[in-house]
Design an enzyme around this catalytic site. Structure first.
Site, PDB file in Angstrom:
ATOM      1  N   TYR A  22       4.114   4.438  11.684  1.00  0.00           N
ATOM      2  CA  TYR A  22       4.324   2.964  11.836  1.00  0.00           C
ATOM      3  C   TYR A  22       5.342   2.442  10.538  1.00  0.00           C
ATOM      4  O   TYR A  22       5.576   1.299  10.759  1.00  0.00           O
ATOM      5  CB  TYR A  22       3.200   2.148  11.794  1.00  0.00           C
ATOM      6  N   ARG A  75       0.857  -0.850  -0.052  1.00  0.00           N
ATOM      7  CA  ARG A  75       0.204   0.035   0.021  1.00  0.00           C
ATOM      8  C   ARG A  75       0.728   1.200   0.007  1.00  0.00           C
ATOM      9  O   ARG A  75       1.648   1.504   1.135  1.00  0.00           O
ATOM     10  CB  ARG A  75      -0.718  -0.231   1.307  1.00  0.00           C
ATOM     11  N   HIS A 102      -3.341   4.608   4.935  1.00  0.00           N
ATOM     12  CA  HIS A 102      -4.805   3.556   5.045  1.00  0.00           C
ATOM     13  C   HIS A 102      -6.169   4.340   4.561  1.00  0.00           C
ATOM     14  O   HIS A 102      -6.810   3.766   3.731  1.00  0.00           O
ATOM     15  CB  HIS A 102      -4.779   3.047   6.716  1.00  0.00           C
TER      16      HIS A 102
HETATM   17  C1  LIG Z   1     -14.672  -6.835  12.030  1.00  0.00           C
HETATM   18  C2  LIG Z   1     -13.872  -5.441  11.914  1.00  0.00           C
HETATM   19  N1  LIG Z   1     -12.741  -5.325  12.684  1.00  0.00           N
HETATM   20  C3  LIG Z   1     -11.940  -4.125  12.744  1.00  0.00           C
HETATM   21  C4  LIG Z   1     -12.098  -3.348  11.670  1.00  0.00           C
HETATM   22  C5  LIG Z   1     -11.345  -2.079  11.980  1.00  0.00           C
HETATM   23  N2  LIG Z   1     -10.493  -1.964  10.407  1.00  0.00           N
HETATM   24  C6  LIG Z   1     -10.717  -1.298   9.611  1.00  0.00           C
HETATM   25  S1  LIG Z   1      -9.674  -1.594   8.263  1.00  0.00           S
HETATM   26  C7  LIG Z   1      -8.660  -2.346   9.302  1.00  0.00           C
HETATM   27  C8  LIG Z   1      -7.456  -3.263   8.843  1.00  0.00           C
HETATM   28  C9  LIG Z   1      -7.428  -4.055   7.537  1.00  0.00           C
HETATM   29  O1  LIG Z   1      -6.397  -4.375   7.064  1.00  0.00           O
HETATM   30  P1  LIG Z   1      -6.463  -5.341   5.856  1.00  0.00           P
HETATM   31  O2  LIG Z   1      -7.379  -6.530   5.947  1.00  0.00           O
HETATM   32  O3  LIG Z   1      -5.178  -5.895   5.669  1.00  0.00           O
HETATM   33  O4  LIG Z   1      -6.972  -4.700   4.603  1.00  0.00           O
HETATM   34  P2  LIG Z   1      -6.325  -3.108   4.181  1.00  0.00           P
HETATM   35  O5  LIG Z   1      -6.996  -2.309   4.801  1.00  0.00           O
HETATM   36  O6  LIG Z   1      -4.869  -3.300   4.177  1.00  0.00           O
HETATM   37  O7  LIG Z   1      -6.779  -3.398   2.518  1.00  0.00           O
HETATM   38  C10 LIG Z   1      -9.145  -2.632  10.639  1.00  0.00           C
HETATM   39  C11 LIG Z   1      -8.733  -3.316  11.802  1.00  0.00           C
HETATM   40  C12 LIG Z   1     -13.227  -3.488  10.676  1.00  0.00           C
HETATM   41  N3  LIG Z   1     -13.361  -2.647   9.858  1.00  0.00           N
HETATM   42  N4  LIG Z   1     -14.069  -4.668  10.916  1.00  0.00           N
END
Ligand SMILES: Cc1ncc(C[n+]2csc(CCOP(=O)(O)OP(=O)(O)O)c2C)c(N)n1
Length: 375
Positions: free
Chosen positions: A279, A266, A270
């Protein structure tokens, strides 16, 4: 009675180096790293390249709109164009896509208009497009839930003998959710025609992959579920296209699910409310510029003589027109009825929702009166 239990041989472990077909210099890769996958033809590569250039221009425009306060939030997929676009390109029209909040350019590539896409990020609608018309589910924000929906639809399609494959995207962090495990397991048990594409962009907001899993690769997990797993260079659009196409064909032929991990990065924060300097080192991000997915296929097409000045100019003009249309549409103030938010929650009216609707209608009536009085 024999105690012998006949256990079929497991699928082989994914390769330890990601599968790739084009290297950073644009040259075709030969030998074991291709894992036997073949280079897509030049027309296909050109079409993938065009879609990637359009998507990147769109992302830059959306980021600018976010900074101008036109959108509430935006999770950029800059740097992940190869995973997103190759996966969508491998689908047939009748197939279904189950995206996450990050997979906006997959929607764009599948034909959803910028206004329909961005009304979600502006906060106007939960989903600004018709899922059935596009065969794309709403972008999922609760992590990994979309994987279960994909398995559900794929299983139903199998029972109905529909010629439909479901493809779903997950992030690396999302694979730690229980929903991901349930989706992988039952997809395999039911031999559902589903393809899981994990975009390992190496961070779940601020949590790096090393704190998420001790597995060598996420693709390795496939073996435990009894399905094939492929570890792919997610910045190589040719490799992603070849592997996802094979998985879609396999699902369509009735041989069940496949797990594909695209190793990518990425490049942006975020979302616009995140500060990645807290980080990760900026040098790490800068290092990934050398692995840019668009540069690589561009060099390859250049070597093949397929990128003439006229082709480049036409793609650049198309990208600018898309950015202008997006900007113009988002600069218009939408005419919205806030009460519409209650309209498509259930097929029939529910008392609790009607009560909330009446409450909001009353609030709005008083607000209107106050605003009229102030004017
Ligand atoms: C069930 C749930 N727990 C926590 C969150 C908060 N949250 C939003 S994005 C994220 C990180 C997700 O990372 P990843 O799966 O690697 O996807 P990326 O954002 O890197 O595409 C978190 C923990 C959420 N949206 N849903």
């Amino acid at each position: 009675m024999s105690n012998d239990v006949l256990v079929p041989a497991p699928p082989t472990l994914p390769t330890h180096k990601p599968i790739r077909l084009i290297d950073e210099t644009g040259r075709a890769v030969t030998g074991t790293q291709t894992a036997g996958f073949r280079m897509p033809d030049t027309d296909t590569l050109l079409s993938l390249y065009r879609r990637m250039v359009l998507a990147r221009r769109f992302e830059a425009q959306v980021t600018a709109l976010t900074r101008q306060g036109r959108l509430a939030t935006y999770p950029s997929a800059l740097g992940q164009e190869a995973c997103e676009i190759a996966s969508v390109a491998a689908l047939a029209q009748q197939d279904w896509l189950f995206p996450t909040y990050r997979d906006t350019i997959a929607l764009l590539t599948r034909g959803v208009s910028p206004v329909e896409i961005l009304s979600f990020f502006r906060g106007d609608w939960h989903t600004g497009f018709d899922p059935h018309a596009h065969r794309i589910s709403p972008q999922s924000t609760p992590l990994a839930t979309q994987a279960l929906h994909a398995v559900g639809l794929a299983t139903a399609a199998k029972l109905k003998q529909d010629d439909t494959v479901a493809l779903t995207f997950l992030g690396d962090g999302s694979t730690s959710e229980g929903d991901a495990h349930e989706a992988f397991n039952f997809a395999s048990v039911w031999q559902a025609p589903v393809v899981f594409v994990i975009q390992n962009n190496q961070y779940a907001i601020s949590v790096p992959y090393s704190k998420q899993s001790r597995a060598r690769t996420l693709a390795d997990r496939a073996i435990g579920y009894g399905m094939p797993g492929y570890y792919v260079d997610g910045n190589d659009v040719a490799a992603m296209y070849a592997v996802v196409t094979a998985a879609v064909e396999r699902a369509r032929a009735g041989h069940g699910p496949t797990l594909i991990e695209g190793l990518t990065y990425r490049m942006e924060a975020h979302t616009n409310s995140d500060d990645p300097t807290r980080y990760r080192e900026t040098s790490e991000t800068a290092g990934w510029l050398d692995h840019d997915p668009i540069d690589r296929v561009e060099k390859h097409l250049d070597r093949a003589g397929a990128l003439t000045t006229a082709v480049r100019a036409s793609i650049a003009a198309e990208a600018e027109a898309l950015a202008t249309a997006t900007r113009d549409a988002m600069n218009e103030t939408p005419v919205l009825d806030p009460l519409e938010v209650f309209d498509h929650v259930y097929s029939a009216a529910r008392p609790a929702l009607l009560e909330q609707r009446a409450f909001l209608a009353n609030e709005l009536a008083h607000t209107d009166t106050r605003e009229a009085g102030a004017a």
